[in-house]
Design an enzyme around this catalytic site. Structure first.
Site, PDB file in Angstrom:
ATOM      1  CG  ASP A   1      -1.914   1.147   1.182  1.00 45.44           C
ATOM      2  OD1 ASP A   1      -1.561   2.246   1.636  1.00 45.44           O
ATOM      3  OD2 ASP A   1      -3.024   0.954   0.695  1.00 45.44           O
ATOM      4  CB  ILE A   2       1.199   4.070  -2.393  1.00 43.97           C
ATOM      5  CG1 ILE A   2       1.594   3.139  -3.552  1.00 43.97           C
ATOM      6  CG2 ILE A   2       2.001   5.371  -2.477  1.00 43.97           C
ATOM      7  CD1 ILE A   2       1.267   3.699  -4.911  1.00 43.97           C
TER       8      ILE A   2
ATOM      9  CD  GLU B   1      -4.504   4.046  -1.589  1.00 45.64           C
ATOM     10  OE1 GLU B   1      -4.731   4.449  -0.452  1.00 45.64           O
ATOM     11  OE2 GLU B   1      -5.336   4.143  -2.519  1.00 45.64           O
TER      12      GLU B   1
END
Length: 549
Positions: A424-425, A467
């Site tokens: 996950d960004i 994301e």
């Protein structure tokens, strides 16, 4: 004699005229069949295949709008202000209206009514859930703001009370300060507690500690009775701010219930989103099937027309050798080549050979060749749409799950380790809010390319949603999977993304898990990796966390 010669001449003329008439008749029949086949192909192109190709393009756009609609929901769930919440909700409603307009256009086609009706119903249910989510999020934001105000009042009263208590006996001040530190520690731990049973226990401990501090104030030795009474009143005020009917504990309880309702609403929306995606895929498959059927019908008509022309040519060969030779050289060889091209394409997808000439037959061959190319291109587009993410060109969620299931069967057969990670960004929402969604899209694209470059060809990498990304590591135990993921994390930490003259830098958090073959499903392993990801975020982000089964 003259009479016989005259009769013979008449018979010769009659035979010549009969032969000439037969030639004209056969030529007319061949030309009629030829133009009939060309008209039939043109009719199929105009009335059947072209509309189906247009419908395929519309399904591609429909799928993109569907994904856009689904991606609005997580952004609504993480809104931090009323303005942001209103913006995301209005964006969802606009996308929902656009999706409804597109779906109504498909209702005119009988074969597509069932998946379209399912999509309309799912979109309607998602809209209802989003409206509930919007109301819950508005209540959550308001409740959080109210808690902030109460905490501000609490800090102000506590500061004033501490100044008054400092004038009391030092030993009393020390005991009271120690008790209030325990209260503040309990308030801090309560604000991050997610377990209902533990929260109740912390409520009771906090109430007990506040009552203890109140008793200490009552028993404290002040320099005057007035100061003693004033301190008792402020301590009572602190008690009301924390455990009163509208105090911090009551608001925390309400906020916790709102979070539970939001989580339940998001779970329902996720189920409906899966139904919507499945219906969209069914719609794409139905349109694709119509294209294939139209193509097969065209091929069948061409084959039938070819057989008719071949029969007429055979009859002409019996009657007039010249016509046969002429047809053989000018028509039959080229028709055979066209038929061979079609049969080769059907059997082995071989590329069609060129048919030389400059007439209607050549035009028909060019049209058929163009049609083949269009159908192949649309098939590739539909296949790519069904297996890849439209923005990043990485594998989509559905394809990842199918690939993971195949990997499980392979590793189970060969007794090999199989691991996966979910990424996950960090602070991706901040990138969108600061630089715009175009910058966010650029970040997603470059992160995908960077991650794919760090993995092997036998590994799989795709977009899980928003994301979040998932990587499948072939024949890799947990420790090696952690090392691979750590290299990716460091690479992303050093990655520089250029967008409109600005340099963006991002980090990512990871959860890594090894699939316990014969024990758990792929979805369970991904859930464990997701829990590890959540822990990595809680521990400060830009971190790789292993999930130990």
């Amino acid at each position: 004699m003259k009479k016989q010669d005259s009769q013979l001449t008449h018979r010769i003329h009659f035979r010549l005229l009969s032969g000439f008439a037969l030639m004209l008749f056969i030529t007319f029949c061949i030309c009629a069949a030829y133009f009939s086949s060309f008209s039939s192909v043109k009719f199929n192109l105009d009335q059947k295949i072209s509309p189906n190709i247009d419908a395929a393009l519309q399904t591609i756009q429909l799928t993109e709008v569907t994904q856009k609609l689904i991606h609005h929901v997580p952004r609504i769930a993480i809104a931090e202000s009323q303005q942001h919440l209103m913006k995301e909700t209005l964006g969802f409603l606009d996308t929902h209206d656009e999706l409804n307009r597109m779906l109504k256009g498909f209702l005119e086609q009988p074969l597509l009514q069932q998946p379209v009706a399912t999509m309309i119903e799912s979109a309607k249910n998602i809209e209802s859930l989003v409206r509930q989510l919007d109301l819950l999020m508005a209540q959550k934001i308001s409740s959080q703001l109210y808690i902030d105000r109460i905490e501000s009042n609490y800090a102000r009263v506590l500061q004033q009370l501490e100044q008054d208590v400092e004038s009391a006996n030092k030993e009393d001040y020390y005991r009271w300060s120690k008790s209030m530190r325990e209260v503040e520690r309990a308030l801090l731990s309560l604000s991050v507690e997610h377990n209902p049973a533990a929260a109740v226990s912390r409520y009771q401990a906090l109430r007990k500690e506040l009552n203890h501090a109140y008793e200490l104030i009552k028993a404290a030795r002040f320099s005057s009775q007035k100061k003693n009474q004033q301190a008792i009143l402020m301590q009572q005020r602190l008690l009301d701010l924390v455990v009163g009917p509208t105090g911090i504990l009551a608001q925390q309880t309400q906020l916790y219930q709102l979070k539970e309702d939001i989580r339940e609403t998001l779970s329902k929306e996720k189920q409906l989103a899966n139904v919507l995606n499945q219906s969209a895929q069914l719609l794409v498959d139905s349109v694709r099937q119509q294209v294939v059927i139209s193509k097969q019908n065209t091929i069948t008509q061409l084959t039938q027309m070819f057989m008719i022309i071949l029969g007429l040519v055979f009859s002409g060969c019996v009657a007039v050798t010249v016509i046969v030779v002429y047809l053989q050289r000018s028509v039959m060889q080229r028709l055979t080549k066209v038929r061979g091209n079609m049969l080769n394409y059907i059997s082995s997808r071989a590329a069609p050979e060129d048919v030389k000439g400059d007439d209607e037959l050549t035009d028909m061959h060019k049209a058929l060749t163009k049609l083949i190319h269009q159908v192949e291109e649309r098939e590739h587009q539909l296949e790519a749409l069904a297996t890849t993410d439209s923005l990043t060109n990485a594998l989509n969620r559905r394809c990842l799950l199918e690939h993971a299931q195949k990997e499980v069967e392979l590793h189970l057969r060969d007794q090999l380790p199989f691991s996966l990670f979910i990424m996950d960004i960090d602070f991706f929402k901040k990138v969108n809010d600061t630089y715009g969604h175009a910058a966010g899209d650029q970040v997603l694209i470059e992160v995908t390319e960077s991650c794919q470059s760090m993995l092997r060809k036998i590994d799989a990498f795709g977009r899980w949603g928003g994301e979040e990304f998932v990587g499948l590591l072939h024949n890799t135990p947990l420790d090696e999977a952690w090392q691979v993921t750590e290299r990716i994390r460091k690479h992303l930490e050093e990655l520089q993304i250029y967008f409109e003259g600005q340099t963006l830098q991002i980090t990512a958090s990871f959860g890594v898990a090894q699939v316990m073959l014969n024990v758990e499903s792929v979805e369970a392993a991904i859930e464990r990796a997701d829990q590890a990801l959540y822990i990595a975020k809680e521990e400060g982000r830009n971190f790789v966390k292993k999930s130990i089964a």
